[in-house]
Design an enzyme around this catalytic site. Structure first.
Site, mmCIF file in Angstrom:
data_model
loop_
_atom_site.group_PDB
_atom_site.id
_atom_site.type_symbol
_atom_site.label_atom_id
_atom_site.label_comp_id
_atom_site.label_asym_id
_atom_site.label_seq_id
_atom_site.Cartn_x
_atom_site.Cartn_y
_atom_site.Cartn_z
ATOM 1 N N THR A 126 37.919 35.015 40.487
ATOM 2 C CA THR A 126 38.607 36.290 40.689
ATOM 3 C C THR A 126 37.792 37.497 40.244
ATOM 4 O O THR A 126 37.015 37.409 39.279
ATOM 5 C CB THR A 126 39.933 36.292 39.904
ATOM 6 O OG1 THR A 126 40.424 37.625 39.807
ATOM 7 C CG2 THR A 126 39.772 35.769 38.495
ATOM 8 N N GLU A 128 38.973 39.772 38.620
ATOM 9 C CA GLU A 128 39.429 40.100 37.262
ATOM 10 C C GLU A 128 38.367 39.680 36.239
ATOM 11 O O GLU A 128 38.333 40.218 35.135
ATOM 12 C CB GLU A 128 40.773 39.409 37.011
ATOM 13 C CG GLU A 128 41.466 39.743 35.707
ATOM 14 C CD GLU A 128 42.074 41.148 35.596
ATOM 15 O OE1 GLU A 128 42.257 41.820 36.632
ATOM 16 O OE2 GLU A 128 42.355 41.552 34.456
ATOM 17 N N TYR A 149 43.813 36.008 31.316
ATOM 18 C CA TYR A 149 43.647 35.444 32.660
ATOM 19 C C TYR A 149 42.174 35.496 33.082
ATOM 20 O O TYR A 149 41.600 34.495 33.519
ATOM 21 C CB TYR A 149 44.520 36.229 33.647
ATOM 22 C CG TYR A 149 44.254 35.915 35.098
ATOM 23 C CD1 TYR A 149 44.834 34.817 35.714
ATOM 24 C CD2 TYR A 149 43.413 36.732 35.871
ATOM 25 C CE1 TYR A 149 44.590 34.524 37.052
ATOM 26 C CE2 TYR A 149 43.166 36.452 37.201
ATOM 27 C CZ TYR A 149 43.749 35.348 37.797
ATOM 28 O OH TYR A 149 43.501 35.059 39.123
ATOM 29 N N LYS A 153 39.588 32.254 33.656
ATOM 30 C CA LYS A 153 38.929 32.039 34.958
ATOM 31 C C LYS A 153 37.408 32.086 34.802
ATOM 32 O O LYS A 153 36.682 31.352 35.469
ATOM 33 C CB LYS A 153 39.383 33.113 35.954
ATOM 34 C CG LYS A 153 40.790 32.895 36.495
ATOM 35 C CD LYS A 153 40.823 31.857 37.609
ATOM 36 C CE LYS A 153 42.187 31.788 38.271
ATOM 37 N NZ LYS A 153 42.224 30.906 39.439
HETATM 38 P P1 NAP Z 1 50.248 32.358 43.562
HETATM 39 O O1 NAP Z 1 50.969 32.808 44.779
HETATM 40 O O2 NAP Z 1 50.717 32.782 42.222
HETATM 41 O O3 NAP Z 1 50.229 30.743 43.607
HETATM 42 C C1 NAP Z 1 49.855 29.979 42.486
HETATM 43 C C2 NAP Z 1 50.069 28.524 42.828
HETATM 44 O O4 NAP Z 1 49.705 27.738 41.678
HETATM 45 C C3 NAP Z 1 51.537 28.160 43.143
HETATM 46 O O5 NAP Z 1 51.540 27.213 44.192
HETATM 47 C C4 NAP Z 1 52.002 27.520 41.850
HETATM 48 O O6 NAP Z 1 53.059 26.634 42.031
HETATM 49 C C5 NAP Z 1 50.742 26.780 41.455
HETATM 50 N N1 NAP Z 1 50.706 26.353 40.059
HETATM 51 C C6 NAP Z 1 50.871 27.106 38.954
HETATM 52 N N2 NAP Z 1 50.755 26.359 37.834
HETATM 53 C C7 NAP Z 1 50.505 25.088 38.258
HETATM 54 C C8 NAP Z 1 50.299 23.863 37.591
HETATM 55 N N3 NAP Z 1 50.320 23.767 36.256
HETATM 56 N N4 NAP Z 1 50.051 22.752 38.328
HETATM 57 C C9 NAP Z 1 50.048 22.823 39.682
HETATM 58 N N5 NAP Z 1 50.251 23.953 40.377
HETATM 59 C C10 NAP Z 1 50.488 25.077 39.666
HETATM 60 O O7 NAP Z 1 48.699 32.740 43.644
HETATM 61 P P2 NAP Z 1 47.823 33.210 44.909
HETATM 62 O O8 NAP Z 1 47.926 34.696 45.016
HETATM 63 O O9 NAP Z 1 48.117 32.346 46.063
HETATM 64 O O10 NAP Z 1 46.357 32.925 44.377
HETATM 65 C C11 NAP Z 1 45.740 31.653 44.595
HETATM 66 C C12 NAP Z 1 44.605 31.477 43.595
HETATM 67 O O11 NAP Z 1 43.645 32.515 43.762
HETATM 68 C C13 NAP Z 1 45.017 31.545 42.126
HETATM 69 O O12 NAP Z 1 44.208 30.645 41.430
HETATM 70 C C14 NAP Z 1 44.697 32.962 41.715
HETATM 71 O O13 NAP Z 1 44.443 33.004 40.315
HETATM 72 C C15 NAP Z 1 43.446 33.219 42.534
HETATM 73 N N6 NAP Z 1 43.191 34.615 42.941
HETATM 74 C C16 NAP Z 1 44.158 35.313 43.587
HETATM 75 C C17 NAP Z 1 43.886 36.612 44.010
HETATM 76 C C18 NAP Z 1 44.926 37.425 44.750
HETATM 77 O O14 NAP Z 1 44.731 38.648 44.828
HETATM 78 N N7 NAP Z 1 45.935 36.804 45.314
HETATM 79 C C19 NAP Z 1 42.612 37.177 43.768
HETATM 80 C C20 NAP Z 1 41.662 36.408 43.121
HETATM 81 C C21 NAP Z 1 41.936 35.110 42.718
HETATM 82 P P3 NAP Z 1 54.627 27.130 42.010
HETATM 83 O O15 NAP Z 1 54.945 27.480 43.443
HETATM 84 O O16 NAP Z 1 55.327 25.938 41.507
HETATM 85 O O17 NAP Z 1 54.712 28.319 41.089
HETATM 86 O O1 G4F Z 2 49.369 43.534 41.405
HETATM 87 P P1 G4F Z 2 48.820 43.309 40.062
HETATM 88 O O2 G4F Z 2 49.694 42.599 39.082
HETATM 89 O O3 G4F Z 2 47.438 42.559 40.272
HETATM 90 P P2 G4F Z 2 46.166 42.321 39.321
HETATM 91 O O4 G4F Z 2 46.483 42.479 37.891
HETATM 92 O O5 G4F Z 2 45.056 43.159 39.861
HETATM 93 O O6 G4F Z 2 45.870 40.770 39.567
HETATM 94 C C1 G4F Z 2 45.850 40.216 40.870
HETATM 95 O O7 G4F Z 2 44.550 40.336 41.406
HETATM 96 C C2 G4F Z 2 43.539 39.582 40.705
HETATM 97 C C3 G4F Z 2 42.200 39.854 41.420
HETATM 98 O O8 G4F Z 2 41.561 40.938 40.815
HETATM 99 C C4 G4F Z 2 43.923 38.124 40.774
HETATM 100 F F1 G4F Z 2 42.949 37.359 40.212
HETATM 101 C C5 G4F Z 2 45.251 37.908 40.073
HETATM 102 O O9 G4F Z 2 45.630 36.521 40.175
HETATM 103 C C6 G4F Z 2 46.301 38.759 40.774
HETATM 104 O O10 G4F Z 2 46.493 38.245 42.070
HETATM 105 O O11 G4F Z 2 48.409 44.693 39.396
HETATM 106 C C7 G4F Z 2 47.550 45.604 40.058
HETATM 107 C C8 G4F Z 2 47.515 46.909 39.288
HETATM 108 C C9 G4F Z 2 47.223 46.746 37.779
HETATM 109 O O12 G4F Z 2 46.278 47.692 37.407
HETATM 110 C C10 G4F Z 2 48.545 47.036 37.095
HETATM 111 O O13 G4F Z 2 48.438 47.595 35.804
HETATM 112 O O14 G4F Z 2 48.799 47.518 39.351
HETATM 113 C C11 G4F Z 2 49.136 48.037 38.081
HETATM 114 N N1 G4F Z 2 50.589 48.175 37.999
HETATM 115 C C12 G4F Z 2 51.257 49.346 37.831
HETATM 116 N N2 G4F Z 2 52.570 49.130 37.763
HETATM 117 C C13 G4F Z 2 51.491 47.186 38.049
HETATM 118 C C14 G4F Z 2 52.749 47.784 37.905
HETATM 119 N N3 G4F Z 2 51.331 45.845 38.236
HETATM 120 C C15 G4F Z 2 52.464 45.094 38.285
HETATM 121 N N4 G4F Z 2 52.342 43.761 38.495
HETATM 122 N N5 G4F Z 2 53.721 45.644 38.126
HETATM 123 C C16 G4F Z 2 53.924 46.990 37.945
HETATM 124 O O15 G4F Z 2 55.053 47.462 37.796
#
Ligand code: NAP
Ligand code: G4F
Length: 340
Positions: A126, A128, A149, A153
């Site tokens: 990520t 992050e 987090y 990672k």
């Molecule tokens: P998400 O919607 O939160 O999905 C997370 C998945 O992990 C869900 O299927 C969840 O299952 C499963 N999980 C959590 N804990 C587990 C455990 N102990 N054993 C088995 N499964 C478990 O996340 P996403 O947005 O699809 O992201 C996918 C991956 O990419 C994650 O690793 C995230 O950290 C990484 N990532 C995401 C972003 C982004 O912007 N979306 C960016 C960079 C990296 P449940 O359905 O049961 O909760």
């Molecule tokens: O949507 P966010 O919670 O995403 P964040 O923290 O960037 O993390 C996501 O992206 C990562 C990749 O860089 C992934 F690895 C991670 O698993 C996840 O998918 O927050 C985005 C921004 C932050 O700066 C936060 O402080 O939005 C700001 N924010 C402002 N108000 C808020 C809120 N975030 C959340 N969740 N809720 C609020 O009310």
């Protein structure tokens, strides 16, 4: 022979798009699903009925379940998408975050190489991990994570991705993905929280909502574009890590404005700091700031340089920032208007 893929985190946002994509390419898809009190299959919908789709109950915290899933699925490719993926929650649950996001990959890789040493593994790393590093961030930038987090990672990336690749010759790579969103996005991430809240306000189902830091900048893309890069990475001759991003960043405030525009809400801002508010065309306050949503430590600006992925993988994103905000806002508006 059909190719076989095991996806951990198949019930999540990326898992649902990736399963659909791989099934469309003719793969046999196996998904690791953990037991939850509510139905975890909602995002998969009709895909669960696909003849190429199989489910294993298991958990990244439990090596035995991973061994069983690997022995049953015998995957050519593993996509490790499972994680405690909420950055804000990771400050409150650091041990759980480390247990799943770091040790979970360790367990999976350890079991996978015993079942199939020539398996190809994708790890969901990520942006992050860059934390305080100045943008634009690419594969050569330093990592300075500021959240539990990001730290978990990064440890997984250093110890298990680079470690197993360099010391044991395993085909394992990290996709260093910047924020990607969709109508399948978890409801607590900021983009989805905004599109759900504005839709409910427009439909008269809610009066207002609150956010934290409006000035944080993120490089937001569409999940449906990003999962294609995961598959491309595992199709390379040699494993390598890739940054996946659009290269354009926007503030949280700009996402609010884009989603409001898509729903035909004219916003006006007034006040500053914790007293700032946004009003609709009728002057009604629909957005306030709540310090509860600020994080103990914030990543202020993420913006990726994905030149390597564009050149070597031939990957590029298709959905724009405005297109993404509109897609999400309209999907929530339509879904909620049926519920009302
Ligand atoms: P998400 O919607 O939160 O999905 C997370 C998945 O992990 C869900 O299927 C969840 O299952 C499963 N999980 C959590 N804990 C587990 C455990 N102990 N054993 C088995 N499964 C478990 O996340 P996403 O947005 O699809 O992201 C996918 C991956 O990419 C994650 O690793 C995230 O950290 C990484 N990532 C995401 C972003 C982004 O912007 N979306 C960016 C960079 C990296 P449940 O359905 O049961 O909760
Ligand atoms: O949507 P966010 O919670 O995403 P964040 O923290 O960037 O993390 C996501 O992206 C990562 C990749 O860089 C992934 F690895 C991670 O698993 C996840 O998918 O927050 C985005 C921004 C932050 O700066 C936060 O402080 O939005 C700001 N924010 C402002 N108000 C808020 C809120 N975030 C959340 N969740 N809720 C609020 O009310």
């Amino acid at each position: 022979m059909k190719k076989r893929a095991l996806i951990t985190g198949i019930t999540g946002q990326d898992g649902s798009y990736l399963a659909d994509y791989l099934l469309g390419l003719g793969y046999e898809v196996w998904g690791l699903v953990r037991r939850t009190s509510l139905d975890p299959m909602l995002r998969l919908g009709e895909l669960t009925k696909h003849t190429g789709m199989h489910i294993n109950y298991g958990n990244l915290r439990d090596s035995g379940t991973l061994r069983f899933a690997l022995e049953e699925s015998k995957p050519d490719e593993i996509y490790n998408l499972a994680a405690q993926s909420d950055v804000g929650i990771s400050f409150k649950c650091p041990d759980e975050t480390m247990e799943i996001n770091y040790h979970g990959l360790g367990r999976l890789v350890h079991e996978a190489v015993r079942v199939r040493p020539d398996v190809r593994i994708y790890q969901a790393s990520t942006s992050e991990m860059f934390g305080k590093t100045k943008p634009p961030q690419n594969e050569l930038s330093s990592f300075q994570p500021v959240s539990p987090y990001g730290e978990a990672k990064l440890l997984a990336h250093e110890h298990f991705v680079k470690g197993y690749r360099e010391k044991h010759g395993l085909f394992i790579c990290s996709g260093i993905l910047f924020n990607h969103e969709s109508p399948h996005r978890g409801e607590h991430f900021v983009t989805r929280k905004i599109t759900i809240s504005l839709s409910k306000i427009k439909l008269g189902m809610q009066d207002s909502f609150s956010l934290g830091n409006l000035e944080a900048k993120r490089d937001w893309g569409f999940a449906g574009d990003y999962i294609k890069a995961m598959h491309l990475m595992l199709g390379r001759k040699t494993p390598a890590d890739y940054v996946i991003s659009t290269g354009i960043s926007h503030t949280v405030r700009e996402f609010v404005e884009a989603a409001a525009r898509a729903l035909g809400i004219n916003l006006s801002w007034s006040g500053s700091g914790l007293d700032e508010v946004a009003r609709d065309d009728k002057g009604k306050v629909i957005l306030t700031i709540n310090k509860e949503y600020y994080r103990p430590n914030e990543v202020h600006h993420l913006m990726g340089d994905s030149t390597k992925a564009r050149t070597e993988l031939g990957w590029s994103p298709e959905v724009t920032f405005d297109g993404l905000a509109e897609m999400m806002a309209k999907a929530d508006y339509e879904r909620l208007s049926k519920l009302r």
